[in-house]
Design a protein around this motif. Sequence first.
Motif, short mmCIF file in Angstrom:
data_model
loop_
_atom_site.label_atom_id
_atom_site.label_comp_id
_atom_site.label_asym_id
_atom_site.label_seq_id
_atom_site.Cartn_x
_atom_site.Cartn_y
_atom_site.Cartn_z
N ILE A 2 -47.77 -4.80 37.37
CA ILE A 2 -47.98 -3.41 36.97
C ILE A 2 -47.11 -3.15 35.75
CG2 ILE A 2 -47.72 -1.01 37.65
CD1 ILE A 2 -48.12 -1.93 40.54
N ALA A 3 -47.73 -2.76 34.66
CA ALA A 3 -47.00 -2.55 33.42
C ALA A 3 -45.94 -1.46 33.60
CB ALA A 3 -47.97 -2.15 32.31
N PHE A 4 -44.71 -1.79 33.17
CA PHE A 4 -43.60 -0.85 33.27
C PHE A 4 -42.51 -1.29 32.30
CE2 PHE A 4 -39.61 0.71 35.14
CZ PHE A 4 -39.92 2.05 35.27
N LYS A 5 -42.09 -0.38 31.42
CA LYS A 5 -41.05 -0.73 30.44
C LYS A 5 -39.75 0.04 30.66
CE LYS A 5 -44.01 -2.27 26.73
NZ LYS A 5 -44.35 -2.16 25.32
N ALA A 16 -45.88 -15.13 28.62
CA ALA A 16 -47.20 -15.73 28.41
C ALA A 16 -48.34 -14.86 28.94
CB ALA A 16 -47.25 -17.10 29.09
N LYS A 17 -48.04 -13.76 29.59
CA LYS A 17 -49.06 -12.90 30.19
C LYS A 17 -49.41 -11.73 29.27
CE LYS A 17 -49.18 -15.01 34.17
NZ LYS A 17 -50.34 -15.62 34.71
N PRO A 18 -50.61 -11.16 29.41
CA PRO A 18 -50.97 -9.98 28.61
C PRO A 18 -50.06 -8.78 28.88
CG PRO A 18 -52.92 -10.89 29.68
CD PRO A 18 -51.73 -11.62 30.21
N THR A 19 -49.69 -8.57 30.13
CA THR A 19 -48.72 -7.54 30.49
C THR A 19 -47.36 -8.23 30.59
OG1 THR A 19 -50.41 -6.38 31.75
CG2 THR A 19 -48.12 -5.78 32.18
N ILE A 23 -43.65 -4.69 36.96
CA ILE A 23 -43.27 -4.86 38.35
C ILE A 23 -44.26 -5.84 38.97
CG2 ILE A 23 -42.95 -3.69 40.55
CD1 ILE A 23 -42.52 -1.11 38.87
N LYS A 24 -43.73 -6.92 39.52
CA LYS A 24 -44.58 -7.94 40.13
C LYS A 24 -44.90 -7.55 41.56
CE LYS A 24 -43.52 -12.23 39.25
NZ LYS A 24 -42.93 -13.59 39.33
#
Length: 72
Positions: A2-5, A16-19, A23-24
């Motif tokens: 889940i994208a989170f900055k 190496a991932k797009p996101t 949070i995994k």
Amino acid sequence: MIAFKGRLSFRQHMPAKPTKWGIKMWAICEASTGYCTGFDVYTGKKQGGAREHGLGYDVVWTLSKPYHNQNR
């Protein structure tokens, strides 16, 4: 992932991932409808030493525990 900055102690970086930052999470879902029946958030290494089988095995075993010995 889940994208989170923002700031969290358990935020993951996977270049190496797009996101790349987030949070995994792992989820167990029903096959035909995709309904999520359980999930787990990865918060880092567990205390207590080395794993006997590995992280993947432990995640699958934990998420499928409610279905053990039910002939499913």
